[in-house]
Write a protein that holds these residues in place. Structure first.
Motif, PDB file in Angstrom:
ATOM      1  N   ARG A  70       0.830  -1.214   0.000  1.00 39.37           N
ATOM      2  CA  ARG A  70       0.000   0.000   0.000  1.00 39.37           C
ATOM      3  C   ARG A  70       0.864   1.264   0.000  1.00 39.37           C
ATOM      4  NH1 ARG A  70      -4.223  -0.359  -2.217  1.00 39.37           N
ATOM      5  NH2 ARG A  70      -5.102   1.409  -1.070  1.00 39.37           N
ATOM      6  N   GLU A  71       1.834   1.269  -0.912  1.00 40.42           N
ATOM      7  CA  GLU A  71       2.711   2.422  -1.131  1.00 40.42           C
ATOM      8  C   GLU A  71       2.634   2.802  -2.599  1.00 40.42           C
ATOM      9  OE1 GLU A  71       4.957   4.049   0.891  1.00 40.42           O
ATOM     10  OE2 GLU A  71       5.466   2.692   2.540  1.00 40.42           O
ATOM     11  N   SER A  72       2.673   4.104  -2.875  1.00 42.35           N
ATOM     12  CA  SER A  72       2.790   4.554  -4.260  1.00 42.35           C
ATOM     13  C   SER A  72       4.243   4.460  -4.708  1.00 42.35           C
ATOM     14  CB  SER A  72       2.291   5.995  -4.397  1.00 42.35           C
ATOM     15  OG  SER A  72       0.898   6.075  -4.180  1.00 42.35           O
ATOM     16  N   VAL A  73       4.447   4.433  -6.029  1.00 46.04           N
ATOM     17  CA  VAL A  73       5.806   4.376  -6.567  1.00 46.04           C
ATOM     18  C   VAL A  73       5.986   5.479  -7.600  1.00 46.04           C
ATOM     19  CG1 VAL A  73       5.922   1.879  -6.209  1.00 46.04           C
ATOM     20  CG2 VAL A  73       5.296   2.756  -8.454  1.00 46.04           C
ATOM     21  N   TRP A  74       7.243   5.860  -7.804  1.00 42.70           N
ATOM     22  CA  TRP A  74       7.605   6.791  -8.875  1.00 42.70           C
ATOM     23  C   TRP A  74       8.506   6.056  -9.854  1.00 42.70           C
ATOM     24  CZ3 TRP A  74      12.435   8.016 -10.736  1.00 42.70           C
ATOM     25  CH2 TRP A  74      12.496   9.047 -11.693  1.00 42.70           C
ATOM     26  N   ILE A  75       8.240   6.290 -11.139  1.00 39.79           N
ATOM     27  CA  ILE A  75       9.114   5.756 -12.179  1.00 39.79           C
ATOM     28  C   ILE A  75       9.136   6.724 -13.352  1.00 39.79           C
ATOM     29  CG2 ILE A  75       7.333   4.390 -13.384  1.00 39.79           C
ATOM     30  CD1 ILE A  75       9.538   2.150 -13.590  1.00 39.79           C
ATOM     31  N   ALA A  76      10.303   6.877 -13.972  1.00 44.39           N
ATOM     32  CA  ALA A  76      10.410   7.735 -15.154  1.00 44.39           C
ATOM     33  C   ALA A  76       9.824   7.019 -16.363  1.00 44.39           C
ATOM     34  CB  ALA A  76      11.866   8.097 -15.415  1.00 44.39           C
ATOM     35  N   GLN A  77       9.331   7.789 -17.329  1.00 39.60           N
ATOM     36  CA  GLN A  77       8.671   7.222 -18.500  1.00 39.60           C
ATOM     37  C   GLN A  77       9.649   6.568 -19.472  1.00 39.60           C
ATOM     38  OE1 GLN A  77       8.596  11.486 -20.921  1.00 39.60           O
ATOM     39  NE2 GLN A  77       6.767  10.272 -20.888  1.00 39.60           N
ATOM     40  N   ARG A  78      10.945   6.736 -19.242  1.00 37.13           N
ATOM     41  CA  ARG A  78      11.951   6.163 -20.124  1.00 37.13           C
ATOM     42  C   ARG A  78      13.247   6.007 -19.352  1.00 37.13           C
ATOM     43  NH1 ARG A  78      14.180   9.432 -24.745  1.00 37.13           N
ATOM     44  NH2 ARG A  78      16.131   8.557 -23.993  1.00 37.13           N
ATOM     45  N   GLU A  79      14.113   5.169 -19.871  1.00 39.67           N
ATOM     46  CA  GLU A  79      15.436   5.012 -19.286  1.00 39.67           C
ATOM     47  C   GLU A  79      16.295   6.193 -19.704  1.00 39.67           C
ATOM     48  OE1 GLU A  79      19.373   2.119 -19.755  1.00 39.67           O
ATOM     49  OE2 GLU A  79      17.377   1.305 -20.194  1.00 39.67           O
ATOM     50  N   GLY A  80      16.802   6.928 -18.743  1.00 31.42           N
ATOM     51  CA  GLY A  80      17.628   8.094 -19.045  1.00 31.42           C
ATOM     52  C   GLY A  80      16.798   9.302 -19.408  1.00 31.42           C
ATOM     53  N   ARG A  81      17.429  10.455 -19.320  1.00 32.69           N
ATOM     54  CA  ARG A  81      16.737  11.702 -19.648  1.00 32.69           C
ATOM     55  C   ARG A  81      16.689  11.927 -21.154  1.00 32.69           C
ATOM     56  NH1 ARG A  81      20.900  15.316 -16.910  1.00 32.69           N
ATOM     57  NH2 ARG A  81      22.144  13.581 -17.681  1.00 32.69           N
ATOM     58  N   ALA A  82      15.644  12.604 -21.606  1.00 32.26           N
ATOM     59  CA  ALA A  82      15.576  13.016 -23.014  1.00 32.26           C
ATOM     60  C   ALA A  82      16.503  14.221 -23.172  1.00 32.26           C
ATOM     61  CB  ALA A  82      14.148  13.378 -23.387  1.00 32.26           C
ATOM     62  N   LYS A  83      17.605  14.035 -23.868  1.00 28.51           N
ATOM     63  CA  LYS A  83      18.609  15.103 -23.955  1.00 28.51           C
ATOM     64  C   LYS A  83      18.045  16.362 -24.609  1.00 28.51           C
ATOM     65  CE  LYS A  83      22.087  12.716 -22.233  1.00 28.51           C
ATOM     66  NZ  LYS A  83      21.403  11.440 -21.961  1.00 28.51           N
ATOM     67  N   ASP A  84      17.080  16.180 -25.547  1.00 29.06           N
ATOM     68  CA  ASP A  84      16.515  17.341 -26.229  1.00 29.06           C
ATOM     69  C   ASP A  84      15.202  17.793 -25.589  1.00 29.06           C
ATOM     70  OD1 ASP A  84      14.824  15.313 -26.974  1.00 29.06           O
ATOM     71  OD2 ASP A  84      15.028  15.616 -29.131  1.00 29.06           O
ATOM     72  N   SER A  85      14.864  17.224 -24.410  1.00 27.86           N
ATOM     73  CA  SER A  85      13.650  17.576 -23.662  1.00 27.86           C
ATOM     74  C   SER A  85      12.359  17.286 -24.426  1.00 27.86           C
ATOM     75  CB  SER A  85      13.679  19.057 -23.236  1.00 27.86           C
ATOM     76  OG  SER A  85      14.789  19.303 -22.396  1.00 27.86           O
ATOM     77  N   SER A  86      12.429  16.396 -25.403  1.00 26.80           N
ATOM     78  CA  SER A  86      11.215  15.921 -26.067  1.00 26.80           C
ATOM     79  C   SER A  86      10.881  14.567 -25.453  1.00 26.80           C
ATOM     80  CB  SER A  86      11.429  15.796 -27.580  1.00 26.80           C
ATOM     81  OG  SER A  86      10.213  15.471 -28.231  1.00 26.80           O
ATOM     82  N   ASP A  87       9.888  14.574 -24.563  1.00 26.91           N
ATOM     83  CA  ASP A  87       9.641  13.431 -23.685  1.00 26.91           C
ATOM     84  C   ASP A  87       8.649  12.454 -24.294  1.00 26.91           C
ATOM     85  OD1 ASP A  87      11.172  14.630 -21.485  1.00 26.91           O
ATOM     86  OD2 ASP A  87       9.524  16.070 -21.378  1.00 26.91           O
ATOM     87  N   HIS A  88       9.059  11.172 -24.361  1.00 30.02           N
ATOM     88  CA  HIS A  88       8.190  10.141 -24.910  1.00 30.02           C
ATOM     89  C   HIS A  88       8.388   8.843 -24.125  1.00 30.02           C
ATOM     90  CE1 HIS A  88       7.190  12.747 -28.286  1.00 30.02           C
ATOM     91  NE2 HIS A  88       8.484  13.043 -28.343  1.00 30.02           N
ATOM     92  N   THR A  89       7.286   8.174 -23.844  1.00 31.28           N
ATOM     93  CA  THR A  89       7.300   6.967 -23.024  1.00 31.28           C
ATOM     94  C   THR A  89       7.793   5.775 -23.833  1.00 31.28           C
ATOM     95  OG1 THR A  89       5.392   7.850 -21.828  1.00 31.28           O
ATOM     96  CG2 THR A  89       5.897   5.514 -21.513  1.00 31.28           C
ATOM     97  N   GLN A  90       8.644   4.966 -23.223  1.00 34.56           N
ATOM     98  CA  GLN A  90       9.154   3.766 -23.877  1.00 34.56           C
ATOM     99  C   GLN A  90       8.116   2.640 -23.793  1.00 34.56           C
ATOM    100  OE1 GLN A  90      12.870   3.283 -21.707  1.00 34.56           O
ATOM    101  NE2 GLN A  90      14.032   3.646 -23.585  1.00 34.56           N
ATOM    102  N   GLU A  91       7.841   2.021 -24.937  1.00 35.61           N
ATOM    103  CA  GLU A  91       6.908   0.902 -24.951  1.00 35.61           C
ATOM    104  C   GLU A  91       7.399  -0.240 -24.061  1.00 35.61           C
ATOM    105  OE1 GLU A  91       5.590  -0.541 -28.760  1.00 35.61           O
ATOM    106  OE2 GLU A  91       5.642   1.485 -29.623  1.00 35.61           O
ATOM    107  N   SER A  92       8.708  -0.437 -24.035  1.00 35.95           N
ATOM    108  CA  SER A  92       9.258  -1.532 -23.225  1.00 35.95           C
ATOM    109  C   SER A  92       8.946  -1.338 -21.746  1.00 35.95           C
ATOM    110  CB  SER A  92      10.769  -1.641 -23.435  1.00 35.95           C
ATOM    111  OG  SER A  92      11.417  -0.427 -23.098  1.00 35.95           O
ATOM    112  N   LEU A  93       8.870  -0.089 -21.311  1.00 36.78           N
ATOM    113  CA  LEU A  93       8.532   0.192 -19.917  1.00 36.78           C
ATOM    114  C   LEU A  93       7.094  -0.227 -19.613  1.00 36.78           C
ATOM    115  CD1 LEU A  93       9.160   1.520 -17.144  1.00 36.78           C
ATOM    116  CD2 LEU A  93       8.265   3.641 -18.111  1.00 36.78           C
ATOM    117  N   VAL A  94       6.180   0.143 -20.488  1.00 34.48           N
ATOM    118  CA  VAL A  94       4.774  -0.224 -20.296  1.00 34.48           C
ATOM    119  C   VAL A  94       4.613  -1.733 -20.318  1.00 34.48           C
ATOM    120  CG1 VAL A  94       2.461  -0.084 -21.304  1.00 34.48           C
ATOM    121  CG2 VAL A  94       3.898   1.968 -21.194  1.00 34.48           C
TER     122      VAL A  94
END
Length: 391
Positions: free
Chosen positions: A176-200
């Motif tokens: 019964r704890e919430s979790v945080w996870i980034a939408q992709r491995e590593g930061r988007a160097k150009d700040s264009s953020d997109h979720t990795q299908e492999s993560l989902v």
């Protein structure tokens, strides 16, 4: 499923382990060096004594980490804001899935913002590639972080993904704890953020549901949009773009990662905003069970991206960068000429920090243009989501 899987090598430390781990930590030369770097030398013995008195994770966060983050927020930001709290149901635990801007502070500042509102902090997913010393792994696991195993072989990667997925489901449903996870491995160097299908797909590997969709729904995915006014690592990213341009095979070193962590932690970030958005369960229902796993994952990624992009906080620097990048005055009503000159001076000052030899004027212009791209992309993605086009 969670009951059959051993999480001991990735889970945060239990309170029963706390004092043993903290006693070892305060003797680590690397930890002592890091502490000495962030506070006056005369304060270090006091902190170490206080650490040895703490017996559990909750007290560690309340007495050490939250005060430390408050200092970082006060000295390196112009304020941290949190929107969308109305979307939280206190009877539910969530998987907060966010874009990724700062290696250390994305999850830390979110937890600080939640704590200020009296909302429980999250457990945090952190890649083992960042845990370059054993004492760093001990520190993060004392602070409610769990480990994401990376750089494994193919067979090991599937086992690790199943373990990670099971742990996230276990944390939300059983602990019964919430979790945080980034939408992709590593930061988007150009700040264009997109979720990795492999993560989902990883998130759906475990669960009590009868399908891919059911497994995703049971962890209550809540997209969270993170906006930093200034990225202290922007010039380091521009530098990396140039190095990759010079040599497509260029790889960052461990030292580069550590310096990025240090820069992001200690340098000025301006305003920081977190925008919670509704969990996507209702929208996931619209996909339908007839969708195959790959198609369903793509649709879920799109839902997450749209929620994050739509919810960006747009600052003066984003409007200026967009106009400079496209040689237009489209957004000039959002900034003054003085602000434009201030932003241009900021870009030049940041690029002056790049420590590479023999940088030509053309290469300098290339790096500045890359910074325009970094700061323009959040606005461009928001426009695409809201009106269907950046034009």
């Amino acid at each position: 499923m969670a009951e059959l899987i051993d999480f001991s090598d990735i889970a945060p430390y239990e309170d029963s382990q706390f004092q043993e781990k903290i006693k070892a930590l305060v003797k680590e030369p690397g930890f002592l060096h890091a502490v000495g770097y962030t506070m006056p030398a005369e304060d270090v013995p006091v902190l170490l004594d206080e650490l040895l008195k703490i017996t559990n994770t909750d007290d560690f966060q309340r007495e050490v980490m939250i005060p430390f983050l408050e200092v970082i927020a006060k000295t390196t930001t112009s304020g941290i804001s949190l929107g969308g709290v109305k979307y939280l149901n206190p009877n539910l635990c969530y998987t907060y899935i966010t874009n990724h801007r700062d290696i250390v502070l994305d999850a830390s500042f979110l937890n600080l913002a939640l704590n200020r509102r009296g909302i429980p902090t999250t457990e945090v997913a952190i890649g083992n590639n960042l845990l370059v010393f054993d004492w760093i792994e001990d520190l993060v696991r004392l602070n409610k972080s769990f480990i994401v195993k990376r750089n494994t072989g193919v067979r090991e990667a599937l086992t690790a993904a199943k373990q990670l997925s099971a742990y996230i489901h276990h944390t939300i449903l059983d602990k019964r704890e919430s979790v945080w996870i980034a939408q992709r491995e590593g930061r988007a160097k150009d700040s264009s953020d997109h979720t990795q299908e492999s993560l989902v797909k990883m998130l759906a590997l475990s669960g009590d549901g009868a399908s891919f969709i059911d497994n995703i729904k049971e962890i209550n995915l809540m997209p969270v949009s993170i906006s930093y006014e200034f990225d202290p690592n922007d010039y380091l990213k521009a530098r990396e773009f140039l190095l990759k341009r010079r040599d497509p095979n260029h790889k960052k070193s461990q030292r580069d990662d550590l310096f990025s962590m240090e820069t992001g932690l200690l340098q000025f970030k301006g305003r920081v905003h977190f925008q919670l958005t509704p969990r996507i369960n209702a929208r996931i229902d619209q996909i339908g069970e007839t969708r195959d796993r790959n198609t369903a994952a793509r649709w879920i990624c799109r839902m997450i991206d749209q929620a994050i992009h739509r919810s960006y906080e747009i600052f003066d620097i984003n409007y200026v960068a967009f106009d400079l990048l496209h040689n237009t005055n489209r957004f000039e009503k959002y900034y003054t000429e003085e602000k434009k000159l201030e932003v241009q001076n900021y870009f030049n000052t940041q690029i002056d920090k790049v420590d590479l030899p023999d940088v030509s004027l053309e290469e300098r212009d290339f790096m500045i243009n890359q910074m325009y791209v970094m700061y323009a992309n959040p606005l461009k993605n928001k426009l695409r989501t809201i009106i269907g086009s950046e034009d």
